[in-house]
Write an enzyme that holds these catalytic residues in place. Structure first.
Site, short mmCIF file in Angstrom:
data_model
loop_
_atom_site.label_atom_id
_atom_site.label_comp_id
_atom_site.label_asym_id
_atom_site.label_seq_id
_atom_site.Cartn_x
_atom_site.Cartn_y
_atom_site.Cartn_z
N CYS A 83 -0.58 20.58 7.59
CA CYS A 83 -0.99 21.07 6.28
C CYS A 83 -2.09 22.13 6.40
O CYS A 83 -3.10 21.89 7.07
CB CYS A 83 -1.49 19.91 5.42
N CYS A 89 -9.07 19.51 2.06
CA CYS A 89 -8.57 18.57 1.05
C CYS A 89 -8.93 17.15 1.45
O CYS A 89 -8.90 16.79 2.62
CB CYS A 89 -7.06 18.73 0.91
N CYS A 92 -5.54 13.57 2.87
CA CYS A 92 -5.11 12.99 4.15
C CYS A 92 -6.26 13.02 5.15
O CYS A 92 -7.10 13.91 5.10
CB CYS A 92 -3.93 13.77 4.73
N GLN A 282 4.10 2.15 -7.51
CA GLN A 282 3.98 2.50 -6.10
C GLN A 282 4.52 3.92 -5.89
O GLN A 282 5.58 4.27 -6.38
CB GLN A 282 4.76 1.51 -5.24
N PHE A 311 -0.52 -10.65 -11.04
CA PHE A 311 -0.79 -9.22 -10.94
C PHE A 311 0.55 -8.47 -10.90
O PHE A 311 0.79 -7.61 -10.06
CB PHE A 311 -1.62 -8.88 -9.69
N GLU A 332 -0.12 -10.42 -15.94
CA GLU A 332 -0.77 -9.14 -15.70
C GLU A 332 -1.97 -8.98 -16.63
O GLU A 332 -1.96 -9.46 -17.77
CB GLU A 332 0.24 -8.00 -15.93
N ASP A 359 -6.42 -12.65 -18.04
CA ASP A 359 -7.48 -12.25 -17.12
C ASP A 359 -7.43 -13.19 -15.92
O ASP A 359 -7.83 -14.35 -16.00
CB ASP A 359 -8.84 -12.35 -17.83
N ASP A 379 0.16 -9.78 -5.87
CA ASP A 379 0.09 -8.34 -5.57
C ASP A 379 -1.14 -7.75 -6.27
O ASP A 379 -1.01 -6.93 -7.17
CB ASP A 379 1.38 -7.65 -6.04
N CYS A 405 -3.27 -4.33 -0.66
CA CYS A 405 -3.62 -2.93 -0.41
C CYS A 405 -5.01 -2.83 0.20
O CYS A 405 -5.58 -1.74 0.30
CB CYS A 405 -3.53 -2.11 -1.69
#
Length: 449
Positions: A83, A89, A92, A282, A311, A332, A359, A379, A405
């Site tokens: 790139c 930037c 990445c 996603q 979630f 959720e 919640d 998740d 994540c």
């Protein structure tokens, strides 16, 4: 005896000196780790087995940080970033490392974090990996209007900065979307309202390409006509998001993007996910399908089983689980996403699926869905699911699939599961974001007999 003033070492000189460092390994954020005068030194951009020239920029009691100046002896895993915006930037941070080495590092970091902070060891599943470039089906570009030049810049923010780096392409963004960046920058600079524009969101969906432009005031008819002409020319659906968060199609109609959740190779009837721009989905279509398929494989949902999806968002996992015949409950915390999830269940003809708003960091004892379940899927966002896991005794699932994540919160929450009598059976990397340090993972826990 007289005591004379003794000058302290000039710290500014220490910080500005260029020095040679031998890099041993990477930290979980992808920075090189070296030793200097008894301290750990973090050097972003450096790779293991490299000798580099770097400049100390920050000194703490137990560690220091340095800026990479020059690679003196390169690693065999070092590659030239593709790139043109890579060094400015903030999107990445691992393009200088081969894709194979990136994934090996991420898998090793995941195993290390789980062992160190949770004492958990399980069978390492093959990493879920896909294309290294042009994999993002969605991106939000920032705008910056220069009052002096009267020009609008379109791009991504620099690392740890609010500065907008103007870009002409993005090599991790889906090619059709990347090709739209320069034309959009030209278009937006032609609008009378260019000083009142916020971000631009680009989406590649299964039913077309979409663009969302955030506006702070209404556009005049000429601006609207230019947007409509651009949309027709480039075969893209453009909508505007106003200050109230409402969306308006530039041609008078609002079409919502749709994603397919199950791989075309499966024998199961298709499942689609419709969403409103701004909702979380996603960004890597290939990996999301693989992730959903792996969750189905690990949980092996059976007709009549009661499965709880916490979630759940708009139903990324809930919908496929229900399609397999299980009785699914999705919970959720964002009301708008719960409404969209319910609409998705109806659109997919699924009646064995119920969604609740709640919640998940609060007291869950009186929630209507709380009770004995067969299996649990988690998740959560980066903060993890620590509070929700305090109710395991009441839910008593035989199996738990945890999609994470953030390996740090996964390790912390895994310790809770182990304390409650669960055993880590499988652990696998999900390489959702190639060319970056981000680590996602999936873990399978089973209640010990």
């Amino acid at each position: 005896m007289a005591q004379f003033f003794k000058a302290k070492p000039n710290s500014s000189k220490q910080l500005s000196a260029k020095q040679s460092f031998s890099v041993q390994q990477l930290d979980h954020l992808g920075a090189g780790i070296a030793q200097h005068q008894g301290k750990v030194v973090f050097i972003p951009g450096a790779l293991p087995n490299e000798t580099v020239q770097a400049q100390l920029t920050e000194q703490k009691k137990n560690y220091a940080r340095a800026k990479l100046i020059k690679v003196e002896t390169p690693s065999t895993e070092r590659v030239s970033p593709l790139c043109p915006h890579y060094h400015t930037c903030g999107g990445c941070d691992l393009q200088h490392m081969s894709l194979t080495a990136q994934r090996e590092h991420k898998s090793a970091a995941l195993v290390d974090i789980m062992a160190k902070f949770a004492g958990a060891e399980g069978s390492l599943a093959p990493a879920l990996s896909g294309e290294g470039w042009h994999y993002r089906r969605r991106a939000r570009l920032a705008t910056l209007f220069d009052k002096n030049t009267k020009q609008l810049s379109l791009g991504f923010r620099a690392s740890s900065s609010s500065h907008v780096v103007s870009i002409t392409e993005c090599l991790v963004l889906a090619k059709p979307l990347s090709d739209l960046i320069a034309p959009f920058a030209k278009l937006l600079n032609q609008l009378a309202a260019k000083s009142s524009l916020g971000h631009l969101e680009l989406i590649a969906a299964d039913n077309g390409h979409f663009a969302v432009i955030r506006i702070t005031k209404s556009l005049n008819d000429k601006d609207m006509a230019k947007l409509a002409q651009f949309a027709e020319q480039h075969q893209i659906h453009i909508c505007l998001q106003d200050n109230e968060g409402e969306f308006h199609g530039v041609n008078g109609t609002l079409l919502l993007p749709v994603y397919q959740l199950l791989d075309d190779k499966t024998d199961v009837q298709p499942v689609s996910l419709t969403f409103t721009p701004g909702n979380f989905v996603q960004v890597n279509a290939q990996i999301n399908k693989a992730m959903v398929a792996q969750a189905l494989d690990w949980l092996a949902p059976q007709p009549g089983e009661r499965i709880l999806d916490l979630f759940c968002g708009m139903g990324n996992f809930s919908l496929p689980l229900a399609r397999m015949g299980a009785d699914v409950i999705g919970v959720e915390g964002v009301p708008e996403m719960v409404s969209q999830a319910r609409e998705n269940a109806v659109a997919n003809g699924l009646s064995n699926l119920t969604f609740y708003h709640g919640d998940l960091s609060a007291d869950l004892s009186s929630e209507p869905w709380m009770g004995k379940i067969d299996k649990l899927l988690l998740d959560p966002a980066r903060a993890g699911a620590y509070e929700s896991l305090q109710w395991l005794k009441k839910m008593k699932p035989r199996q738990v699939v945890y999609v994470s994540c953030n390996p740090a919160s996964l390790a912390r929450d895994s310790a809770v599961l182990l304390e409650r009598g669960y055993k880590l059976q499988k652990l696998g990397l999900i390489d959702m974001f190639p060319q970056t340090h981000h680590i996602e993972a999936m873990a399978l826990f089973e209640l010990a007999k």
